[in-house]
Motif scaffolding. Structure first.
Motif, mmCIF file in Angstrom:
data_model
loop_
_atom_site.group_PDB
_atom_site.id
_atom_site.type_symbol
_atom_site.label_atom_id
_atom_site.label_comp_id
_atom_site.label_asym_id
_atom_site.label_seq_id
_atom_site.Cartn_x
_atom_site.Cartn_y
_atom_site.Cartn_z
ATOM 1 N N LYS A 181 0.390 -1.135 0.101
ATOM 2 C CA LYS A 181 0.093 -0.078 0.055
ATOM 3 C C LYS A 181 0.813 1.350 0.112
ATOM 4 O O LYS A 181 1.845 1.299 0.806
ATOM 5 N N PRO A 182 0.690 2.221 -0.856
ATOM 6 C CA PRO A 182 1.177 3.538 -0.633
ATOM 7 C C PRO A 182 1.062 4.165 0.572
ATOM 8 O O PRO A 182 -0.042 4.021 1.147
ATOM 9 N N ARG A 183 2.152 4.598 1.203
ATOM 10 C CA ARG A 183 2.009 5.639 2.424
ATOM 11 C C ARG A 183 1.796 6.679 2.154
ATOM 12 O O ARG A 183 2.048 7.538 1.153
ATOM 13 N N LEU A 184 1.263 7.705 3.259
ATOM 14 C CA LEU A 184 1.332 9.214 3.137
ATOM 15 C C LEU A 184 2.687 9.462 2.848
ATOM 16 O O LEU A 184 3.561 9.178 2.980
ATOM 17 N N PRO A 185 2.462 10.892 1.753
ATOM 18 C CA PRO A 185 3.717 11.517 1.428
ATOM 19 C C PRO A 185 4.618 11.682 2.808
ATOM 20 O O PRO A 185 4.238 12.091 3.757
ATOM 21 N N LEU A 186 5.850 11.753 2.588
ATOM 22 C CA LEU A 186 6.912 11.858 3.925
ATOM 23 C C LEU A 186 6.496 13.098 4.378
ATOM 24 O O LEU A 186 6.493 13.606 5.372
ATOM 25 N N GLU A 187 6.259 14.483 3.533
ATOM 26 C CA GLU A 187 5.926 15.639 3.730
ATOM 27 C C GLU A 187 4.880 15.904 4.845
ATOM 28 O O GLU A 187 4.689 16.690 5.366
ATOM 29 N N ALA A 188 3.813 14.886 4.958
ATOM 30 C CA ALA A 188 2.659 14.705 5.545
ATOM 31 C C ALA A 188 2.756 14.200 6.922
ATOM 32 O O ALA A 188 2.099 14.444 7.668
ATOM 33 N N VAL A 189 4.233 13.716 7.246
ATOM 34 C CA VAL A 189 4.153 13.086 8.450
ATOM 35 C C VAL A 189 5.500 13.707 9.181
ATOM 36 O O VAL A 189 5.838 13.370 10.352
ATOM 37 N N TYR A 190 6.537 14.022 8.336
ATOM 38 C CA TYR A 190 7.651 14.617 8.970
ATOM 39 C C TYR A 190 8.047 15.989 8.770
ATOM 40 O O TYR A 190 7.697 16.538 7.617
ATOM 41 N N GLU A 192 9.945 19.874 10.121
ATOM 42 C CA GLU A 192 11.066 20.240 10.742
ATOM 43 C C GLU A 192 10.834 21.397 11.861
ATOM 44 O O GLU A 192 10.296 22.642 11.140
ATOM 45 N N ASN A 193 10.913 21.451 12.941
ATOM 46 C CA ASN A 193 10.846 22.460 14.144
ATOM 47 C C ASN A 193 9.244 22.741 14.339
ATOM 48 O O ASN A 193 9.168 23.165 15.631
ATOM 49 N N ARG A 194 8.463 22.848 13.695
ATOM 50 C CA ARG A 194 7.117 23.123 13.994
ATOM 51 C C ARG A 194 6.266 22.270 12.958
ATOM 52 O O ARG A 194 6.528 22.041 11.727
ATOM 53 N N TYR A 195 5.037 22.095 13.417
ATOM 54 C CA TYR A 195 3.717 21.236 12.698
ATOM 55 C C TYR A 195 3.480 22.220 11.444
ATOM 56 O O TYR A 195 3.659 23.152 11.267
ATOM 57 N N SER A 196 3.145 21.406 10.512
ATOM 58 C CA SER A 196 2.694 22.006 8.911
ATOM 59 C C SER A 196 1.627 22.525 9.246
ATOM 60 O O SER A 196 0.696 22.526 10.339
ATOM 61 N N SER A 197 1.268 23.718 8.200
ATOM 62 C CA SER A 197 -0.007 24.386 8.150
ATOM 63 C C SER A 197 -0.982 23.511 7.607
ATOM 64 O O SER A 197 -1.130 22.443 6.877
ATOM 65 N N GLU A 203 -3.365 19.752 1.069
ATOM 66 C CA GLU A 203 -2.669 19.576 -0.407
ATOM 67 C C GLU A 203 -2.107 18.215 -0.293
ATOM 68 O O GLU A 203 -2.481 17.187 -1.313
ATOM 69 N N ARG A 204 -1.551 17.950 0.680
ATOM 70 C CA ARG A 204 -0.819 16.552 0.539
ATOM 71 C C ARG A 204 -1.920 15.226 1.025
ATOM 72 O O ARG A 204 -1.737 14.297 0.329
#
Length: 257
Positions: A181-190, A192-197, A203-204
């Motif tokens: 199974k495809p996993r969530l994009p790396l950018e959606a789970v990792y 740097e320094n603070r949580y994503s907007s 979008e992800r």
């Protein structure tokens, strides 16, 4: 060497990256060496303060496995090479204590903080167990469904105070080869320094929904038109009564509200 090529030449990484949940097994029981290797690998997982606050029960009695299958309506609970039940276990920490020491430990033992420690210890051990099984050429699936009637399972296993069944792992010789199974994009789970907007996350997740929908429509079995977010939104909208779990936890000695 790129990360991708490293994952294909490093046997540990290759096993991790090729993980699939196997839900159909050949009618072959695990031999004692395989069972012992899997359990010993589980024991090598990291543990908070080295408490090792978990236990593993191998369910081999055909009658018990059949009963659990009837409870869960899950065939591979009964049809596998071996079934492991992982439990949070704080009871073991008390067995060497005096009566006074047991009273002194009670507040901590019954706290949600220490229950969380036991759950994390069990989860880390379980991941080691699955990786060990896959490295032996076996397949595995982690199952929360064993707790569909947790009080009944507790009685079946004869669990003492401070021991809670968490999940099962069915292991065996695979009789299917599902796609990864495809996993969530790396950018959606990792991050740097603070949580994503929230905009970035939206979008992800939208892009991932498209990937998952393509996977579900093109995989070799059980095709369907589905995404990732809608599936879990529907799950979280379900009105599942949670009071019974709270009552059960209290009956086992935990101060859960």
């Amino acid at each position: 060497m790129t990360n991708q090529s490293a994952s294909t030449t490093n046997r540990v990484l290759a096993t991790i990256m090729n993980h699939r949940s196997i839900r159909k097994f050949k009618n072959e029981k695990l031999v004692p060496f395989q069972i012992e290797t899997i359990v010993r690998a589980a024991q090598m997982a990291s543990s908070s303060s080295f408490m090792q606050a978990y236990s593993i029960i191998g369910l081999t009695d055909p009658a018990l496995k059949h009963e659990l299958r009837e409870i869960t309506k899950t065939p591979y609970i009964e049809e596998n090479g071996h079934l492991f039940i992982f439990c949070a276990d704080l009871q073991r920490l008390t067995v060497m204590g005096t009566n006074q020491e047991k009273q002194d430990m009670q507040i901590m033992l019954e706290s949600s903080a220490f229950y969380q420690i036991a759950v994390i210890d069990a989860a880390l051990a379980a991941q080691n167990a699955v990786l060990a099984a896959e490295s032996l050429g076996l397949g595995a699936v982690i199952m929360g469904a064993v707790n569909k009637d947790i009080k009944r399972l507790d009685d079946m296993l004869g669990l003492p105070q401070y021991v809670i069944p968490l999940f099962g792992i069915a292991v065996g010789v695979p009789d299917q080869q599902p796609e990864v199974k495809p996993r969530l994009p790396l950018e959606a789970v990792y991050f740097e320094n603070r949580y994503s907007s929230e905009t970035e996350q939206l979008e992800r997740v939208q892009a991932y929904d498209n990937d998952m929908n393509h996977y579900y429509q093109t995989r070799s079995e059980n095709n369907r038109n589905d995404g990732w977010s809608r599936k879990h939104i529907d799950i979280l909208k379900m009105k599942i009564p949670l009071g019974a779990m709270t009552e059960y936890m209290r009956s086992k000695g935990f101060n859960i509200t």
